[in-house]
Design a protein around this motif. Structure first.
Motif, PDB file in Angstrom:
ATOM      1  N   GLU A 175       0.808  -1.214   0.000  1.00  0.00           N
ATOM      2  CA  GLU A 175       0.000   0.000   0.000  1.00  0.00           C
ATOM      3  C   GLU A 175       0.847   1.272   0.000  1.00  0.00           C
ATOM      4  OE1 GLU A 175      -3.233  -0.087  -0.273  1.00  0.00           O
ATOM      5  OE2 GLU A 175      -3.411  -2.276  -0.105  1.00  0.00           O
ATOM      6  N   TYR A 176       2.064   1.162   0.529  1.00  0.00           N
ATOM      7  CA  TYR A 176       2.924   2.346   0.675  1.00  0.00           C
ATOM      8  C   TYR A 176       4.218   2.135  -0.094  1.00  0.00           C
ATOM      9  CZ  TYR A 176      -0.342   3.843   4.248  1.00  0.00           C
ATOM     10  OH  TYR A 176      -1.489   4.224   4.913  1.00  0.00           O
ATOM     11  N   PHE A 177       4.343   2.862  -1.187  1.00  0.00           N
ATOM     12  CA  PHE A 177       5.525   2.788  -2.039  1.00  0.00           C
ATOM     13  C   PHE A 177       5.637   4.113  -2.787  1.00  0.00           C
ATOM     14  CE2 PHE A 177       1.916   0.672  -4.092  1.00  0.00           C
ATOM     15  CZ  PHE A 177       1.772   1.409  -5.259  1.00  0.00           C
ATOM     16  N   PRO A 178       6.786   4.399  -3.384  1.00  0.00           N
ATOM     17  CA  PRO A 178       6.954   5.704  -4.041  1.00  0.00           C
ATOM     18  C   PRO A 178       5.958   5.925  -5.173  1.00  0.00           C
ATOM     19  CG  PRO A 178       9.081   4.670  -3.668  1.00  0.00           C
ATOM     20  CD  PRO A 178       8.046   3.631  -3.341  1.00  0.00           C
ATOM     21  N   GLU A 179       5.357   7.067  -5.142  1.00  0.00           N
ATOM     22  CA  GLU A 179       4.441   7.489  -6.210  1.00  0.00           C
ATOM     23  C   GLU A 179       4.860   8.895  -6.619  1.00  0.00           C
ATOM     24  OE1 GLU A 179      -0.102   8.648  -6.049  1.00  0.00           O
ATOM     25  OE2 GLU A 179       0.101   6.467  -6.139  1.00  0.00           O
ATOM     26  N   ARG A 180       5.686   8.954  -7.614  1.00  0.00           N
ATOM     27  CA  ARG A 180       6.282  10.229  -7.978  1.00  0.00           C
ATOM     28  C   ARG A 180       5.281  11.130  -8.700  1.00  0.00           C
ATOM     29  NH1 ARG A 180       9.857   9.995  -4.268  1.00  0.00           N
ATOM     30  NH2 ARG A 180      11.380   8.317  -4.504  1.00  0.00           N
ATOM     31  N   ALA A 181       5.275  12.374  -8.277  1.00  0.00           N
ATOM     32  CA  ALA A 181       4.427  13.381  -8.895  1.00  0.00           C
ATOM     33  C   ALA A 181       5.085  14.729  -8.653  1.00  0.00           C
ATOM     34  CB  ALA A 181       3.026  13.350  -8.268  1.00  0.00           C
ATOM     35  N   PRO A 182       4.763  15.734  -9.449  1.00  0.00           N
ATOM     36  CA  PRO A 182       5.311  17.073  -9.171  1.00  0.00           C
ATOM     37  C   PRO A 182       4.941  17.492  -7.752  1.00  0.00           C
ATOM     38  CG  PRO A 182       4.235  17.012 -11.317  1.00  0.00           C
ATOM     39  CD  PRO A 182       3.901  15.706 -10.635  1.00  0.00           C
ATOM     40  N   PRO A 183       5.903  17.903  -6.940  1.00  0.00           N
ATOM     41  CA  PRO A 183       5.607  18.224  -5.542  1.00  0.00           C
ATOM     42  C   PRO A 183       4.691  19.437  -5.413  1.00  0.00           C
ATOM     43  CG  PRO A 183       7.854  18.855  -6.093  1.00  0.00           C
ATOM     44  CD  PRO A 183       7.329  18.075  -7.256  1.00  0.00           C
ATOM     45  N   ARG A 184       3.683  19.287  -4.549  1.00  0.00           N
ATOM     46  CA  ARG A 184       2.779  20.407  -4.259  1.00  0.00           C
ATOM     47  C   ARG A 184       3.254  21.182  -3.036  1.00  0.00           C
ATOM     48  NH1 ARG A 184      -3.176  18.376  -3.554  1.00  0.00           N
ATOM     49  NH2 ARG A 184      -3.402  20.641  -3.184  1.00  0.00           N
ATOM     50  N   THR A 237      -6.408  20.159   5.679  1.00  0.00           N
ATOM     51  CA  THR A 237      -7.473  19.224   5.349  1.00  0.00           C
ATOM     52  C   THR A 237      -7.724  18.344   6.561  1.00  0.00           C
ATOM     53  OG1 THR A 237      -8.219  17.532   3.777  1.00  0.00           O
ATOM     54  CG2 THR A 237      -5.883  17.508   4.358  1.00  0.00           C
ATOM     55  N   ASP A 238      -8.980  18.009   6.799  1.00  0.00           N
ATOM     56  CA  ASP A 238      -9.338  17.277   8.015  1.00  0.00           C
ATOM     57  C   ASP A 238      -8.970  15.805   7.980  1.00  0.00           C
ATOM     58  OD1 ASP A 238     -10.304  19.360   9.488  1.00  0.00           O
ATOM     59  OD2 ASP A 238     -12.386  19.103   8.853  1.00  0.00           O
ATOM     60  N   HIS A 239      -8.991  15.202   6.804  1.00  0.00           N
ATOM     61  CA  HIS A 239      -8.768  13.749   6.774  1.00  0.00           C
ATOM     62  C   HIS A 239      -8.219  13.338   5.420  1.00  0.00           C
ATOM     63  CE1 HIS A 239      -9.186   9.550   7.735  1.00  0.00           C
ATOM     64  NE2 HIS A 239     -10.031   9.343   6.746  1.00  0.00           N
ATOM     65  N   VAL A 240      -7.234  12.462   5.468  1.00  0.00           N
ATOM     66  CA  VAL A 240      -6.713  11.823   4.265  1.00  0.00           C
ATOM     67  C   VAL A 240      -6.945  10.322   4.426  1.00  0.00           C
ATOM     68  CG1 VAL A 240      -4.708  11.419   2.794  1.00  0.00           C
ATOM     69  CG2 VAL A 240      -4.954  13.605   3.983  1.00  0.00           C
ATOM     70  N   PRO A 241      -7.846   9.719   3.668  1.00  0.00           N
ATOM     71  CA  PRO A 241      -8.083   8.282   3.806  1.00  0.00           C
ATOM     72  C   PRO A 241      -6.816   7.485   3.520  1.00  0.00           C
ATOM     73  CG  PRO A 241      -9.772   9.312   2.446  1.00  0.00           C
ATOM     74  CD  PRO A 241      -8.687  10.331   2.637  1.00  0.00           C
ATOM     75  N   PRO A 242      -6.659   6.307   4.141  1.00  0.00           N
ATOM     76  CA  PRO A 242      -5.444   5.515   3.914  1.00  0.00           C
ATOM     77  C   PRO A 242      -5.137   5.276   2.443  1.00  0.00           C
ATOM     78  CG  PRO A 242      -6.650   4.616   5.773  1.00  0.00           C
ATOM     79  CD  PRO A 242      -7.526   5.699   5.186  1.00  0.00           C
ATOM     80  N   GLY A 243      -6.174   5.094   1.633  1.00  0.00           N
ATOM     81  CA  GLY A 243      -5.941   4.863   0.215  1.00  0.00           C
ATOM     82  C   GLY A 243      -5.297   6.037  -0.489  1.00  0.00           C
ATOM     83  N   ASP A 244      -5.380   7.226   0.143  1.00  0.00           N
ATOM     84  CA  ASP A 244      -4.787   8.425  -0.446  1.00  0.00           C
ATOM     85  C   ASP A 244      -3.469   8.814   0.216  1.00  0.00           C
ATOM     86  OD1 ASP A 244      -6.984   8.587  -2.110  1.00  0.00           O
ATOM     87  OD2 ASP A 244      -8.068  10.000  -0.819  1.00  0.00           O
ATOM     88  N   HIS A 245      -3.037   8.073   1.235  1.00  0.00           N
ATOM     89  CA  HIS A 245      -1.805   8.428   1.938  1.00  0.00           C
ATOM     90  C   HIS A 245      -0.606   8.474   1.000  1.00  0.00           C
ATOM     91  CE1 HIS A 245      -3.027   7.312   6.357  1.00  0.00           C
ATOM     92  NE2 HIS A 245      -3.778   8.257   5.831  1.00  0.00           N
ATOM     93  N   ARG A 246      -0.507   7.462   0.159  1.00  0.00           N
ATOM     94  CA  ARG A 246       0.664   7.357  -0.717  1.00  0.00           C
ATOM     95  C   ARG A 246       0.793   8.597  -1.602  1.00  0.00           C
ATOM     96  NH1 ARG A 246      -0.791   2.991  -2.938  1.00  0.00           N
ATOM     97  NH2 ARG A 246      -1.442   3.771  -4.961  1.00  0.00           N
ATOM     98  N   GLY A 247      -0.308   9.002  -2.200  1.00  0.00           N
ATOM     99  CA  GLY A 247      -0.286  10.189  -3.033  1.00  0.00           C
ATOM    100  C   GLY A 247      -0.022  11.447  -2.227  1.00  0.00           C
ATOM    101  N   PHE A 248      -0.528  11.494  -0.997  1.00  0.00           N
ATOM    102  CA  PHE A 248      -0.311  12.649  -0.130  1.00  0.00           C
ATOM    103  C   PHE A 248       1.167  12.791   0.213  1.00  0.00           C
ATOM    104  CE2 PHE A 248      -0.150  14.462   4.219  1.00  0.00           C
ATOM    105  CZ  PHE A 248      -0.705  15.711   3.955  1.00  0.00           C
ATOM    106  N   TYR A 249       1.787  11.675   0.631  1.00  0.00           N
ATOM    107  CA  TYR A 249       3.218  11.736   0.929  1.00  0.00           C
ATOM    108  C   TYR A 249       4.021  12.072  -0.327  1.00  0.00           C
ATOM    109  CZ  TYR A 249       2.351   9.496   5.475  1.00  0.00           C
ATOM    110  OH  TYR A 249       1.918   9.211   6.742  1.00  0.00           O
TER     111      TYR A 249
END
Length: 388
Positions: A175-184, A237-249
């Motif tokens: 569930e948790y691995f690098p997901e590269r994206a332009p940093p926000r 933001t109040d909540h980041v669901p676990p499924g969105d953690h990877r993208g958030f990090y």
């Protein structure tokens, strides 16, 4: 080997809203089930979690909700009685009563899983927590602790735990691995509001944001007071669901780890967010506490900051190549020692030790499993082990 039957009574596995327990249980139970063990998770049906269930039916093992103590006893006494190991977690509603019933009912072994050990011990020394009483600690066959180091010996010597073992939080690398994206964001933080963490968050994120108007920051998590004044360059933001953690990090150049005061005093208390971010290959800036350097190598696998100036230096001056390398090295350390599979292997081993003792004939001079010499390598700080 013969499969083990586990019953867990935990705060929540169906909802990650406002708690870090759910992700820990999800990873652990998933790996136990994959190893062929029977797993039943019992969760009190609370309205707060019912309204925020992001995994209402976990696809591993079996999960059941119960309405209260009477419902629990009526429907699940047989499962508790017949399990090889029954585990009661911290912050379970009416947990002291649940634990008393479990230790009276179970024919196999019992364990308390403390996901909040330093907080629990502070409450115990003031007379007891709602989920654990001083008299209940020696009744459990095993005390599993999110905190390692000297706390394990303290549990045994001062509080009468029969056998205290570290079972740190962990991360699921599927569930948790690098997901590269332009940093926000240049720096982010994920965590529920805590009054004793807020001064550190103010010092290591809010103050740098005020001083560096061009920087981009984010704080995610529930229960923050409405009157907190955030700089305009700090997103909330109040909540980041676990499924969105990877993208958030992955959208952060650096992520911040902040530790509660009781955990700092005890040491050896890594947070689940620390392992999650590292597994995603995002370099972590952390506050400092005893035992951190035995989980990650400071300066090489993790960055330690004590002031706004140190944070700003890292954000603005650390070469990009070194920033990326620190994140990669942290991920390698997590994959080697801190995954849910490692914790499942450790729990399996601890359980088999208990069951083997139960089956072995007692010999004159046997002293049981209460002494320091019984603490295996997985719970001795500083030793190189796979399981914890």
């Amino acid at each position: 080997m013969k499969p083990i039957s586990f019953v867990f009574l935990g705060l929540s596995i169906t909802s990650s809203w406002g708690n870090g327990h759910a992700t820990t249980y999800r990873g652990l139970l998933r790996r136990l089930a994959q190893r062929g063990h029977s797993v039943l998770f019992l969760e009190r049906d609370l309205s707060f979690y019912a309204e925020n269930r992001d995994l209402p039916s976990p696809p591993y093992g079996r999960t059941e909700l119960y309405r209260g103590l009477d419902d629990l006893r009526a429907r699940f006494a047989g499962a508790v009685r017949d399990a090889d190991l029954v585990v009661v977690g911290s912050y379970v509603p009416d947990g002291a009563e649940v634990g008393a019933w479990v230790t009276e009912t179970a024919r196999g072994k019992t364990a308390f899983y403390d996901i909040d050990t330093p907080v629990t011990l502070k409450q115990i020394e003031r007379g007891g927590a709602g989920y654990l009483s001083p008299a209940l600690i020696p009744r459990y066959d095993l005390y599993l602790s999110f905190t390692g180091g000297p706390t394990l010996e303290r549990l045994e010597r001062r509080h009468g735990a029969k056998r205290a073992r570290a079972l740190y939080c962990s991360v699921d690398p599927d569930e948790y691995f690098p997901e590269r994206a332009p940093p926000r964001w240049d720096l982010g933080y994920l965590g529920t509001y805590s009054a004793d963490r807020q001064p550190t968050l103010d010092r290591l994120l809010v103050a740098p944001a005020r001083r560096w108007g061009r920087g981009r920051f984010v704080v995610a998590g529930p229960q923050y007071p409405a009157d907190l004044g955030w700089p305009t360059n700090v997103d909330r933001t109040d909540h980041v669901p676990p499924g969105d953690h990877r993208g958030f990090y992955g959208a952060q150049r650096f992520t911040l780890n902040v530790t509660r005061r009781d955990m700092i005093e005890a040491g050896y208390s890594p947070s689940v967010r620390l392992f999650e971010a590292a597994a995603c290959g995002v370099p972590v800036i952390s506050d400092d506490w005893p035992g951190l350097d035995e989980l990650f190598e400071p300066g090489k696998e993790i960055l330690v900051a004590r002031s706004p100036e140190e944070v700003l230096h890292l954000l603005r001056e650390l070469p990009e190549r070194e920033r990326i390398a620190i994140g990669q090295r942290a991920r390698e350390r997590v994959l080697a020692r801190h995954t849910a599979a490692h914790r499942a292997e450790a729990l399996e081993r601890y359980t088999r030790e208990l069951l083997d003792e139960q089956d072995a004939p007692e010999r004159p001079g046997d002293r049981g499993g209460t002494g320091k010499d019984d603490v295996d390598a997985a719970s001795r700080p500083g030793e190189e082990v796979r399981e914890t």
